[in-house]
Design a protein around this motif. Sequence first.
Motif, PDB file in Angstrom:
ATOM      1  N   ARG A  47       0.838  -1.294  -0.076  1.00  0.00           N
ATOM      2  CA  ARG A  47       0.117   0.029   0.089  1.00  0.00           C
ATOM      3  C   ARG A  47       0.855   1.431   0.138  1.00  0.00           C
ATOM      4  O   ARG A  47       0.659   2.307  -0.568  1.00  0.00           O
ATOM      5  CB  ARG A  47      -1.069   0.013   1.306  1.00  0.00           C
ATOM      6  N   SER A  51       3.706   5.324  -6.441  1.00  0.00           N
ATOM      7  CA  SER A  51       2.839   5.303  -7.870  1.00  0.00           C
ATOM      8  C   SER A  51       3.002   6.501  -8.541  1.00  0.00           C
ATOM      9  O   SER A  51       2.802   7.639  -7.751  1.00  0.00           O
ATOM     10  CB  SER A  51       1.694   4.569  -7.653  1.00  0.00           C
ATOM     11  N   ASN A  54       0.541   9.124  -7.115  1.00  0.00           N
ATOM     12  CA  ASN A  54      -0.224   8.589  -5.976  1.00  0.00           C
ATOM     13  C   ASN A  54      -1.601   7.734  -6.482  1.00  0.00           C
ATOM     14  O   ASN A  54      -2.510   7.942  -5.939  1.00  0.00           O
ATOM     15  CB  ASN A  54      -0.400   9.485  -4.919  1.00  0.00           C
ATOM     16  N   GLN A  56      -2.023   4.728  -7.028  1.00  0.00           N
ATOM     17  CA  GLN A  56      -2.341   3.364  -6.286  1.00  0.00           C
ATOM     18  C   GLN A  56      -2.851   2.199  -7.037  1.00  0.00           C
ATOM     19  O   GLN A  56      -4.119   1.927  -6.781  1.00  0.00           O
ATOM     20  CB  GLN A  56      -2.817   3.585  -4.913  1.00  0.00           C
ATOM     21  N   ALA A 115       4.409  -1.958  -6.130  1.00  0.00           N
ATOM     22  CA  ALA A 115       3.724  -2.392  -4.749  1.00  0.00           C
ATOM     23  C   ALA A 115       4.118  -4.007  -4.444  1.00  0.00           C
ATOM     24  O   ALA A 115       4.425  -4.198  -3.385  1.00  0.00           O
ATOM     25  CB  ALA A 115       2.153  -2.404  -4.889  1.00  0.00           C
TER      26      ALA A 115
END
Length: 199
Positions: A47, A51, A54, A56, A115
């Motif tokens: 988490r 990225s 952000n 994600q 991730a």
Amino acid sequence: MTNDLSKDAETSVAVHPIIAARWSPRALDPNGQVSDVALRAMLEAARWAPSNGNTQPARYLVGRRGDETYPRIFGLLSQRNKGWAWPAAVLMLCCMVTTNEKGALPMPAYGAGLATENLVLQAVAEGVVAHQMGGFDKEGAKLVFSLPANVEPLVVVAVGTLGSPDLLDDDRRERELAPRRRKPLAEIAFTGEWGNSAF
């Protein structure tokens, strides 16, 4: 045969011990456990990965041995991967979200990869092992898990504890016991122009 099979990376300079210790074993202990705390820490590590903007994009479908999600993920694996991954304590299907309310996400595969690397490094920190697999039925995964149109399955991660190489067939056992190999730094880091080693 011992299941304390250390395969630390041989590097030109020291790297963090967690990076040196990370590898992708296939010999997993059928009785091995991954605690909820360790699993949660791995997903928290994912988490908090970087990225683009952000956004994600990484998502994980988590199957624990004995629940109803695990056999659904396992059923998607290629026959070759089923041959060694069956003792995993946890199977995770990593997916990437490709769009949000603003439109297409920038570089979602890269974000999901970052991730998942965080996740597998945290696995090392938790004292468990993780092996990532691209050999699975991606179209089947979309159906089995009713994935939305903007979600693409990328990889399955098997997590467990290290088992004896004797659990593996001859070919896999030989590869399990072989030294790890990587291209030398001179072949991956360049300066000035392509192919001119930075070191």
